[in-house]
Scaffold this active site. Structure first.
Site, PDB file in Angstrom:
ATOM      1  N   HIS A 101       1.031  -1.096  -0.105  1.00  0.00           N
ATOM      2  CA  HIS A 101      -0.113   0.380   0.050  1.00  0.00           C
ATOM      3  C   HIS A 101       0.942   1.357  -0.038  1.00  0.00           C
ATOM      4  CE1 HIS A 101      -3.347  -2.062   2.179  1.00  0.00           C
ATOM      5  NE2 HIS A 101      -3.602  -2.708   1.060  1.00  0.00           N
ATOM      6  N   CYS A 109       5.162  13.581  -7.238  1.00  0.00           N
ATOM      7  CA  CYS A 109       4.576  14.312  -7.953  1.00  0.00           C
ATOM      8  C   CYS A 109       2.920  14.660  -9.057  1.00  0.00           C
ATOM      9  CB  CYS A 109       5.282  15.020  -8.933  1.00  0.00           C
ATOM     10  SG  CYS A 109       4.533  16.872  -9.488  1.00  0.00           S
ATOM     11  N   CYS A 112       3.933  15.407 -13.011  1.00  0.00           N
ATOM     12  CA  CYS A 112       5.417  14.628 -13.805  1.00  0.00           C
ATOM     13  C   CYS A 112       6.156  13.672 -13.197  1.00  0.00           C
ATOM     14  CB  CYS A 112       6.680  15.662 -14.129  1.00  0.00           C
ATOM     15  SG  CYS A 112       7.277  15.718 -12.538  1.00  0.00           S
ATOM     16  N   CYS A 130       6.525  20.145  -6.649  1.00  0.00           N
ATOM     17  CA  CYS A 130       7.850  19.448  -7.279  1.00  0.00           C
ATOM     18  C   CYS A 130       8.902  20.212  -7.618  1.00  0.00           C
ATOM     19  CB  CYS A 130       6.687  18.181  -8.142  1.00  0.00           C
ATOM     20  SG  CYS A 130       8.179  17.940  -9.527  1.00  0.00           S
ATOM     21  N   GLY A 170      -0.568  -9.745  12.900  1.00  0.00           N
ATOM     22  CA  GLY A 170      -1.935  -7.940  12.596  1.00  0.00           C
ATOM     23  C   GLY A 170      -2.361  -8.048  11.893  1.00  0.00           C
ATOM     24  N   THR A 171      -3.633  -8.232  11.137  1.00  0.00           N
ATOM     25  CA  THR A 171      -4.623  -7.538   9.832  1.00  0.00           C
ATOM     26  C   THR A 171      -6.141  -7.781  10.554  1.00  0.00           C
ATOM     27  OG1 THR A 171      -4.692  -7.359   7.273  1.00  0.00           O
ATOM     28  CG2 THR A 171      -4.212  -9.264   8.405  1.00  0.00           C
ATOM     29  N   ASN A 196      -3.209 -12.718  16.356  1.00  0.00           N
ATOM     30  CA  ASN A 196      -3.399 -11.673  16.648  1.00  0.00           C
ATOM     31  C   ASN A 196      -3.898 -11.605  17.777  1.00  0.00           C
ATOM     32  OD1 ASN A 196      -6.057  -9.368  15.673  1.00  0.00           O
ATOM     33  ND2 ASN A 196      -6.269  -9.960  13.774  1.00  0.00           N
ATOM     34  N   PRO A 197      -4.578 -10.894  18.633  1.00  0.00           N
ATOM     35  CA  PRO A 197      -5.014 -10.697  19.507  1.00  0.00           C
ATOM     36  C   PRO A 197      -6.701 -10.542  19.709  1.00  0.00           C
ATOM     37  CG  PRO A 197      -4.536  -8.616  19.151  1.00  0.00           C
ATOM     38  CD  PRO A 197      -3.147  -9.657  18.345  1.00  0.00           C
ATOM     39  N   ALA A 214       2.097  -9.546  18.745  1.00  0.00           N
ATOM     40  CA  ALA A 214       2.468  -9.937  18.317  1.00  0.00           C
ATOM     41  C   ALA A 214       4.204  -9.473  18.729  1.00  0.00           C
ATOM     42  CB  ALA A 214       2.078  -9.081  16.620  1.00  0.00           C
TER      43      ALA A 214
HETATM   44  C1  BV8 Z   1      -7.938  -1.782  -5.509  1.00  0.00           C
HETATM   45  C2  BV8 Z   1      -3.391   2.984   2.856  1.00  0.00           C
HETATM   46  C3  BV8 Z   1      -8.125  -2.537  -8.056  1.00  0.00           C
HETATM   47  C4  BV8 Z   1      -3.451   4.612   2.515  1.00  0.00           C
HETATM   48  C5  BV8 Z   1      -5.016   2.297   2.614  1.00  0.00           C
HETATM   49  C6  BV8 Z   1     -15.899  -1.441  -3.589  1.00  0.00           C
HETATM   50  C7  BV8 Z   1     -14.977  -0.184  -4.263  1.00  0.00           C
HETATM   51  C8  BV8 Z   1     -14.202  -0.134  -4.530  1.00  0.00           C
HETATM   52  C9  BV8 Z   1     -13.247  -0.569  -4.236  1.00  0.00           C
HETATM   53  C10 BV8 Z   1     -13.628  -2.364  -3.710  1.00  0.00           C
HETATM   54  C11 BV8 Z   1     -14.719  -2.073  -3.063  1.00  0.00           C
HETATM   55  N1  BV8 Z   1     -14.891  -3.609  -2.427  1.00  0.00           N
HETATM   56  C12 BV8 Z   1     -13.991  -4.225  -2.301  1.00  0.00           C
HETATM   57  C13 BV8 Z   1     -12.732  -3.382  -2.827  1.00  0.00           C
HETATM   58  C14 BV8 Z   1     -11.531  -3.038  -2.779  1.00  0.00           C
HETATM   59  C15 BV8 Z   1     -11.238  -2.425  -2.078  1.00  0.00           C
HETATM   60  C16 BV8 Z   1     -10.835  -2.649  -0.452  1.00  0.00           C
HETATM   61  O1  BV8 Z   1     -10.720  -4.007  -0.192  1.00  0.00           O
HETATM   62  N2  BV8 Z   1     -11.851  -2.390   0.491  1.00  0.00           N
HETATM   63  C17 BV8 Z   1     -12.242  -2.668   1.497  1.00  0.00           C
HETATM   64  C18 BV8 Z   1     -12.418  -2.020   3.034  1.00  0.00           C
HETATM   65  C19 BV8 Z   1     -13.410  -3.793   1.051  1.00  0.00           C
HETATM   66  N3  BV8 Z   1      -9.500  -2.513  -1.920  1.00  0.00           N
HETATM   67  C20 BV8 Z   1      -8.783  -1.532  -2.574  1.00  0.00           C
HETATM   68  O2  BV8 Z   1      -9.670  -0.736  -3.544  1.00  0.00           O
HETATM   69  C21 BV8 Z   1      -7.944  -1.345  -3.202  1.00  0.00           C
HETATM   70  N4  BV8 Z   1      -7.464  -1.179  -4.573  1.00  0.00           N
HETATM   71  O3  BV8 Z   1      -8.687  -3.341  -5.190  1.00  0.00           O
HETATM   72  O4  BV8 Z   1      -7.603  -1.612  -6.804  1.00  0.00           O
HETATM   73  C22 BV8 Z   1      -9.182  -1.683  -8.412  1.00  0.00           C
HETATM   74  C23 BV8 Z   1      -8.445  -0.366  -8.532  1.00  0.00           C
HETATM   75  C24 BV8 Z   1      -9.626   0.404  -9.602  1.00  0.00           C
HETATM   76  C25 BV8 Z   1     -10.927   0.257  -9.385  1.00  0.00           C
HETATM   77  C26 BV8 Z   1     -11.465  -0.855  -8.874  1.00  0.00           C
HETATM   78  C27 BV8 Z   1     -10.544  -2.096  -8.331  1.00  0.00           C
HETATM   79  C28 BV8 Z   1      -6.488  -0.480  -2.777  1.00  0.00           C
HETATM   80  C29 BV8 Z   1      -6.493  -1.005  -0.988  1.00  0.00           C
HETATM   81  C30 BV8 Z   1      -5.425  -0.040  -0.399  1.00  0.00           C
HETATM   82  C31 BV8 Z   1      -6.011   1.322   0.452  1.00  0.00           C
HETATM   83  N5  BV8 Z   1      -5.520   1.726   1.743  1.00  0.00           N
HETATM   84  N6  BV8 Z   1      -4.266   2.272   3.415  1.00  0.00           N
HETATM   85  C32 BV8 Z   1      -3.068   4.804   3.774  1.00  0.00           C
HETATM   86  O5  BV8 Z   1      -2.173   4.053   4.986  1.00  0.00           O
HETATM   87  O6  BV8 Z   1      -3.246   5.725   4.900  1.00  0.00           O
HETATM   88  S1  BV8 Z   1      -5.848   0.749   3.068  1.00  0.00           S
HETATM   89  C33 BV8 Z   1      -5.735   0.174   4.907  1.00  0.00           C
HETATM   90  O7  BV8 Z   1      -6.519  -0.799   5.717  1.00  0.00           O
HETATM   91  C34 BV8 Z   1      -4.412   0.376   5.711  1.00  0.00           C
HETATM   92  O8  BV8 Z   1      -3.395   0.017   4.512  1.00  0.00           O
HETATM   93  C35 BV8 Z   1      -3.945  -1.312   6.606  1.00  0.00           C
HETATM   94  O9  BV8 Z   1      -2.710  -2.156   6.319  1.00  0.00           O
HETATM   95  C36 BV8 Z   1      -5.433  -1.628   5.186  1.00  0.00           C
HETATM   96  C37 BV8 Z   1      -5.411  -2.834   6.628  1.00  0.00           C
HETATM   97  O10 BV8 Z   1      -5.923  -2.550   7.192  1.00  0.00           O
HETATM   98  P1  BV8 Z   1      -4.877  -3.899   8.767  1.00  0.00           P
HETATM   99  O11 BV8 Z   1      -3.512  -2.934   8.424  1.00  0.00           O
HETATM  100  O12 BV8 Z   1      -4.981  -5.156   8.585  1.00  0.00           O
HETATM  101  O13 BV8 Z   1      -5.424  -2.363  10.045  1.00  0.00           O
HETATM  102  P2  BV8 Z   1      -6.744  -2.899  11.212  1.00  0.00           P
HETATM  103  O14 BV8 Z   1      -6.785  -1.543  12.204  1.00  0.00           O
HETATM  104  O15 BV8 Z   1      -7.982  -3.171   9.927  1.00  0.00           O
HETATM  105  O16 BV8 Z   1      -6.481  -3.840  11.272  1.00  0.00           O
HETATM  106  C38 BV8 Z   1      -5.734  -4.179  12.847  1.00  0.00           C
HETATM  107  C39 BV8 Z   1      -5.580  -5.207  13.182  1.00  0.00           C
HETATM  108  O17 BV8 Z   1      -4.306  -5.762  14.036  1.00  0.00           O
HETATM  109  C40 BV8 Z   1      -6.674  -5.929  13.934  1.00  0.00           C
HETATM  110  O18 BV8 Z   1      -7.353  -7.429  13.674  1.00  0.00           O
HETATM  111  C41 BV8 Z   1      -6.725  -5.933  15.454  1.00  0.00           C
HETATM  112  O19 BV8 Z   1      -7.138  -7.069  16.394  1.00  0.00           O
HETATM  113  C42 BV8 Z   1      -4.383  -6.301  14.740  1.00  0.00           C
HETATM  114  N7  BV8 Z   1      -3.574  -6.379  16.316  1.00  0.00           N
HETATM  115  C43 BV8 Z   1      -3.980  -4.932  17.097  1.00  0.00           C
HETATM  116  N8  BV8 Z   1      -2.909  -4.598  17.971  1.00  0.00           N
HETATM  117  C44 BV8 Z   1      -2.435  -5.593  17.964  1.00  0.00           C
HETATM  118  C45 BV8 Z   1      -3.018  -6.492  17.353  1.00  0.00           C
HETATM  119  N9  BV8 Z   1      -2.699  -7.434  16.263  1.00  0.00           N
HETATM  120  C46 BV8 Z   1      -0.623  -8.121  16.872  1.00  0.00           C
HETATM  121  N10 BV8 Z   1      -0.597  -7.994  17.703  1.00  0.00           N
HETATM  122  C47 BV8 Z   1      -1.193  -6.626  18.821  1.00  0.00           C
HETATM  123  N11 BV8 Z   1      -0.566  -5.959  19.645  1.00  0.00           N
HETATM  124 ZN    ZN Z   2       6.564  17.168 -11.121  1.00  0.00          ZN
END
Ligand code: BV8
Ligand code: ZN
Length: 228
Positions: A101, A109, A112, A130, A170-171, A196-197, A214
């Site tokens: 991600h 930019c 460009c 840029c 952790g996802t 994952n907790p 983790a």
């Molecule tokens: C794509 C980056 C092809 C920026 C992020 C309908 C319309 C349009 C799209 C979609 C749709 N339905 C589905 C999609 C696809 C969409 C998607 O999956 N949506 C989901 C929400 C349904 N995906 C996309 O759009 C992707 N692109 O499909 O392109 C395309 C192209 C054009 C047109 C159509 C399709 C792009 C996805 C990337 C989005 N960007 N972020 C930024 O970070 O600011 S996603 C964001 O969520 C982060 O990157 C993050 O990493 C990611 C996943 O979250 P997690 O990492 O799992 O974090 P979360 O908080 O959820 O969970 C934490 C976990 O840790 C928990 O389980 C918790 O219990 C655990 N935890 C807590 N403490 C601990 C622990 N574990 C261990 N130890 C601990 N101590």
């Molecule tokens: Zn530029």
């Protein structure tokens, strides 16, 4: 193979998305981390990323990052793919990290397309501009509805299809195509271990679930590996 999400950085003090820290100005991150939100109000979206750059700049890798980095030299074939944009895996010594991600530490930019590493906190100017063409730059991360960096997901999918063991750390496993890596590995016969907790969308895909943080679980796993 290791596949990580925001939870691996939780013990470094970095907020996760869908836990308590998953809001920005009272809005779900999903509504701020989108091309539409950036189009509508680039300053607001940049404030969000600047704030995350500030909080990550103060964060240090935790034992989970350190164990995952050490495995690179312990196993002949090893791939680390992350959904995180914080750079903490690299800070812990991981090399060749597949950043599915993008990264908080890169900007691109709008005009460009020049993509560069920008570690300065705070940014000299917000939004950054840029140096080549003067146009506004955007955060080097992948927003919802955007394609992942060319080659990253393909390399991760290839590794998932051939690995013997996939450790998922952790996802919540709700974001695709990243989360699809687990199904690929399971279908190819890999052993899937989830750390994952809390429950995640992985549920029955994991052969083994280590229900804990983790930063504690990975060192324990590493101890057992040492004895093995
Ligand atoms: C794509 C980056 C092809 C920026 C992020 C309908 C319309 C349009 C799209 C979609 C749709 N339905 C589905 C999609 C696809 C969409 C998607 O999956 N949506 C989901 C929400 C349904 N995906 C996309 O759009 C992707 N692109 O499909 O392109 C395309 C192209 C054009 C047109 C159509 C399709 C792009 C996805 C990337 C989005 N960007 N972020 C930024 O970070 O600011 S996603 C964001 O969520 C982060 O990157 C993050 O990493 C990611 C996943 O979250 P997690 O990492 O799992 O974090 P979360 O908080 O959820 O969970 C934490 C976990 O840790 C928990 O389980 C918790 O219990 C655990 N935890 C807590 N403490 C601990 C622990 N574990 C261990 N130890 C601990 N101590
Ligand atoms: Zn530029």
């Amino acid at each position: 193979m290791a596949f990580t999400g925001a939870g691996v950085s939780a013990e470094s003090g970095v907020a996760t998305f869908r836990g308590a820290g998953g809001l920005w100005e009272g809005q779900p991150v999903e509504e701020v981390a989108t091309p539409a939100a950036f189009q509508a109000d680039p300053d607001r979206v940049w404030r969000f990323y600047e704030q995350r750059r500030h909080s990550v700049a103060r964060a240090r890798p935790n034992p989970a990052h350190t164990v995952l980095a050490g495995w690179q030299d312990r196993f002949p074939t090893y791939t680390l793919a992350t959904q995180n944009v914080d750079g903490l895996h690299q800070a812990a010594g991981s090399r060749d990290v597949l950043e599915l991600h993008g990264s908080l530490w890169r900007v691109r930019c709008l005009s460009c397309g020049r993509d560069r590493y920008e570690p300065l906190v705070p940014l000299p100017q917000l939004p950054p501009r840029c140096a080549t063409c003067g146009a506004m730059e955007r955060p080097g991360v992948v927003w919802f509805g955007e394609f992942l960096p060319p080659g990253a997901i393909e390399a991760a999918q290839a590794a998932a299809g051939t690995c013997e063991v996939l450790v998922v750390v952790g996802t919540s496993a709700v974001v695709y195509p990243a989360a699809g890596l687990v199904g690929i590995a399971a279908a190819a016969g890999a052993r899937v271990i989830e750390i994952n907790p809390a429950e995640s969308a992985l549920a029955e895909l994991a052969d083994v679930v280590l229900r804990g943080p983790a930063g504690e679980m990975l060192p324990l796993v590493n101890e057992r590996l040492r004895e093995a």
